[in-house]
Design an enzyme around this catalytic site. Structure first.
Site, PDB file in Angstrom:
ATOM      1  N   HIS A  64     -98.907  48.840 -20.983  1.00  0.00           N
ATOM      2  CA  HIS A  64     -99.731  48.614 -19.805  1.00  0.00           C
ATOM      3  C   HIS A  64    -101.218  48.677 -20.132  1.00  0.00           C
ATOM      4  O   HIS A  64    -101.677  49.601 -20.797  1.00  0.00           O
ATOM      5  CB  HIS A  64     -99.395  49.682 -18.760  1.00  0.00           C
ATOM      6  CG  HIS A  64    -100.332  49.731 -17.607  1.00  0.00           C
ATOM      7  ND1 HIS A  64    -100.929  50.895 -17.180  1.00  0.00           N
ATOM      8  CD2 HIS A  64    -100.796  48.763 -16.783  1.00  0.00           C
ATOM      9  CE1 HIS A  64    -101.709  50.655 -16.149  1.00  0.00           C
ATOM     10  NE2 HIS A  64    -101.642  49.370 -15.887  1.00  0.00           N
ATOM     11  N   GLU A 123    -106.547  55.770 -19.979  1.00  0.00           N
ATOM     12  CA  GLU A 123    -105.860  56.276 -18.795  1.00  0.00           C
ATOM     13  C   GLU A 123    -104.710  55.375 -18.370  1.00  0.00           C
ATOM     14  O   GLU A 123    -103.708  55.828 -17.809  1.00  0.00           O
ATOM     15  CB  GLU A 123    -106.856  56.455 -17.644  1.00  0.00           C
ATOM     16  CG  GLU A 123    -107.238  55.209 -16.871  1.00  0.00           C
ATOM     17  CD  GLU A 123    -108.090  54.230 -17.675  1.00  0.00           C
ATOM     18  OE1 GLU A 123    -108.121  53.034 -17.325  1.00  0.00           O
ATOM     19  OE2 GLU A 123    -108.738  54.668 -18.642  1.00  0.00           O
ATOM     20  N   ASP A 124    -104.821  54.070 -18.645  1.00  0.00           N
ATOM     21  CA  ASP A 124    -103.788  53.133 -18.223  1.00  0.00           C
ATOM     22  C   ASP A 124    -102.450  53.429 -18.904  1.00  0.00           C
ATOM     23  O   ASP A 124    -101.393  53.408 -18.274  1.00  0.00           O
ATOM     24  CB  ASP A 124    -104.221  51.696 -18.500  1.00  0.00           C
ATOM     25  CG  ASP A 124    -104.869  51.518 -19.860  1.00  0.00           C
ATOM     26  OD1 ASP A 124    -104.804  52.452 -20.688  1.00  0.00           O
ATOM     27  OD2 ASP A 124    -105.449  50.453 -20.106  1.00  0.00           O
ATOM     28  N   PHE A 125    -102.483  53.726 -20.204  1.00  0.00           N
ATOM     29  CA  PHE A 125    -101.264  54.034 -20.945  1.00  0.00           C
ATOM     30  C   PHE A 125    -100.584  55.276 -20.376  1.00  0.00           C
ATOM     31  O   PHE A 125     -99.358  55.307 -20.187  1.00  0.00           O
ATOM     32  CB  PHE A 125    -101.600  54.247 -22.425  1.00  0.00           C
ATOM     33  CG  PHE A 125    -100.433  54.689 -23.266  1.00  0.00           C
ATOM     34  CD1 PHE A 125     -99.564  53.753 -23.817  1.00  0.00           C
ATOM     35  CD2 PHE A 125    -100.203  56.031 -23.510  1.00  0.00           C
ATOM     36  CE1 PHE A 125     -98.485  54.167 -24.583  1.00  0.00           C
ATOM     37  CE2 PHE A 125     -99.141  56.450 -24.283  1.00  0.00           C
ATOM     38  CZ  PHE A 125     -98.272  55.508 -24.821  1.00  0.00           C
TER      39      PHE A 125
END
Length: 473
Positions: free
Chosen positions: A209, A236-238
Site C-alpha cells: 500500500h 505511515e501508509d505501510f
C-alpha cells in the site's frame, strides 16, 4: 563433466527457479491488470443503500504550476456527498490563497481550510492532516496527496470497491501525461516496475500500500488510536495497511490508477524519491536487501544466463539477450494496459526511458543502502528496523548520519509506546477514544475562505517550498 562443488550447482538451480518465479510475477501482473484496471462497476445507489459520505484530507505545502488544476478536479467530481479538508502547516504558505480562491469559486462544495497542523509524531504528513482528520464528519476518510489529479468518477469507483469486508481501498500509483524525458521516465517506472509489483501483490494479498490516494473506514482507524498512532513512522501508509489487516479487514486496489500530476518534473528529484522509498523498504522489510536487486532485469538476466549455461549448456549471451528482449516487450504490454489509451511518447522514447530505468535502478538501491538517513524537508531522520523513525540533530551533517547519536522528536517517545503496544490494546475502544481526543482543541486552527481574494495571485513563480514538496511526496 565439470567437477564443480555441489553448492555451485545449488546456486545455479536457485537462480533459475527465482528467474522462473519472476516471470510468473510478470504474467500475474499482465493478466490481473487486464482484468482489474479501468473496469466499470455496475453498482448503482438506491434509496435503501445510498452512497456514503466521504471526508477528503488534502495535505498541502507550496504551489506548483499544476496545483490549481489538480485541486479543482476535487471540486468537480461526480459524487453526491463529500467534504474537502485542506491542511497547511505554515500560515504564510501561498497554497492558502489558492485554496481560498477555489472555495469561493465553488461555494456549493463543503470545504474547509486548516492551518497550523498538530505535533503528534515525527511524520510531517500526519502532523499536517491530523486537525482535518479530527474534524472529519463522515464514516469514510480519503487521504489524497496534493499532486493527485482526479477523474470525475474516481471517488465513486473507490467507494464501490469498498465492500463490507474491506477497510482500505488504495489506488495504484501512476502518472498523468506530461511532456519531457523526466515525465517519460516517471511513466515508465510507475507503469512497469511499480505496476508489476503492485498488481501481483494485490492478487497475492501482500501489503504494498502507498498512501498517496487511499480510502479508509474511519471507525477502523479510530479503533487503532486514530492517525496519531502512526505519527512515529515515516512510511505511515505501510503500517496503516498492516494494522488494518491484522484486525481481520481486507484491502484492495481501485479500478483506476492514481494520476500523479505534479508541475515540477525532473530526473534528480524523482531519483531522490526512489532512493527515499528504497530506504523505507529496507527498514520495514529487511528481505528487500536481497530480493530487490535479484529482481532487476539486468542482474537477474546475468545470473540466469550463467545458470542456464552451467545446468543446460545453453549459450549465455543468447539467453541474456532474449531475456532482456522479452522483459522489454512484457513491460511495454503492461504499460499499455495501465495507460489504457495512446501513449504520450513513441516506442523509441519508451526504449530509452526503459533502459535508463533498468541501468540506474541497481545504483539507486546501492545508494540507499550506503546512506540510510532520510532527508525530509529541512530535517533528517534515521530508521530503526521495523520502521520507527528518529530525528537526527539539526547540527549533524547528512554525511555523518550513520554515526550521529539519535535524538527522537519531542512527541516520539509517547508515540513509540503507543505503536509498540499489542494488537489487543490497540483494538480497545477506550484506548482509541483516549488517543483520538489527546490533541488539544487549541492546536487546530480553521481558516475559512475570504471574499476579497484576487484570482491567480501567487501563481506566477514557484516557491522553494513547492520544490521541497516534490521531493517528499
Amino acid at each position: 563433466m565439470s567437477h564443480l562443488p555441489l553448492a555451485v550447482y545449488g546456486f545455479a538451480a536457485f537462480f533459475m527457479i527465482f528467474w522462473f518465479g519472476t516471470w510468473c510475477v510478470h504474467l500475474i501482473a499482465i493478466c490481473y491488470g487486464k482484468y482489474k484496471l479501468h473496469k466499470k462497476l455496475c453498482k448503482l445507489p438506491t434509496e435503501s443503500s445510498p452512497l456514503p459520505g466521504v471526508s477528503i484530507l488534502k495535505p498541502l505545502m507550496g504551489v506548483d504550476p499544476n496545483l490549481q488544476h489538480n485541486l479543482e478536479t476535487f471540486f468537480t467530481m461526480d459524487y453526491p456527498l463529500y467534504e474537502l479538508l485542506f491542511c497547511v502547516e505554515d500560515k504564510h504558505d501561498p497554497a492558502i490563497k489558492l485554496v481560498e480562491q477555489l472555495i469561493e469559486k465553488y461555494p456549493q462544495i463543503d470545504a474547509q481550510l486548516f492551518v497550523g497542523g498538530s505535533n503528534v509524531g515525527v511524520n510531517p504528513k500526519i502532523n499536517n492532516i491530523h486537525p482535518g482528520y479530527m474534524a472529519a464528519k463522515y464514516d469514510f476518510v480519503m487521504i489524497s496527496d496534493s499532486g493527485i489529479k482526479m477523474k470525475n468518477d474516481t471517488l465513486l469507483d473507490m467507494v464501490q470497491n469498498m465492500s463490507e469486508r474491506h477497510a482500505l481501498i488504495h489506488q495504484m500509483p501512476f502518472t498523468s501525461d506530461r511532456e519531457g524525458f523526466a515525465a517519460t521516465f516517471e511513466k515508465v517506472f510507475f507503469g512497469t516496475v511499480q505496476s508489476r509489483i503492485y498488481l501481483s501483490a494485490d492478487v497475492l494479498g501482500i501489503n504494498c500500500h502507498t498512501g498517496m490516494s487511499c480510502l479508509l473506514r474511519k471507525a477502523v482507524i479510530d479503533q487503532l488510536g486514530g492517525l496519531r498512532t502512526f505519527g512515529c513512522y515515516l512510511a505511515e501508509d505501510f503500517f496503516i495497511a498492516k494494522r488494518v489487516t491484522e484486525l481481520g479487514w481486507k484491502m484492495r486496489i481501485s479500478n483506476q490508477p492514481a494520476l500523479q500530476n505534479s508541475g515540477l518534473c525532473d530526473i534528480a528529484s524523482f531519483q531522490a524519491r526512489l532512493i527515499r522509498w528504497a530506504k523505507l523498504r529496507v527498514a520495514m522489510v529487511p528481505t528487500t536487501i536481497l530480493l530487490e536487486p535479484l529482481s532487476e532485469c539486468m542482474i537477474l538476466g546475468a545470473l540466469a544466463a550463467w545458470s542456464a549455461s552451467l545446468l543446460f549448456k545453453w549459450d549465455p549471451l543468447v539467453f541474456y539477450l532474449v531475456h532482456i528482449l522479452c522483459w522489454l516487450l512484457s513491460d511495454w504490454l503492461l504499460l499499455s494496459i495501465v495507460q489504457h489509451g495512446s501513449m504520450p511518447f513513441g516506442k523509441f522514447e519508451f526504449v530509452i526511458g526503459w533502459l535508463f530505468r533498468e541501468l540506474t535502478g541497481p545504483y539507486l538501491f546501492l545508494h540507499a543502502l550506503w546512506n540510510p538517513a532520510i532527508r525530509w524537508r529541512t530535517r533528517t531522520f534515521k530508521l530503526h528496523w521495523g520502521g520507527i523513525a528518529y530525528e537526527l540533530p539539526l547540527h549533524s551533517p547528512a554525511t555523518d548520519s550513520l554515526t550521529a547519536p539519535l535524538q527522537p522528536a519531542p512527541t516520539l517517545l509517547a508515540a513509540s509506546k503507543s505503536s509498540s503496544s499489542t494488537a489487543s490494546s490497540l483494538s480497545s475502544s477506550s484506548a482509541a477514544a483516549a488517543a483520538a481526543t489527546a490533541t488539544p482543541a487549541s492546536a487546530i486552527t480553521t481558516t475559512t475562505a475570504t471574499t476579497n481574494t484576487t484570482k491567480g495571485a501567487g501563481l506566477g513563480t514557484l516557491s522553494a517550498a513547492a520544490k521541497q514538496r516534490l521531493l517528499i511526496s
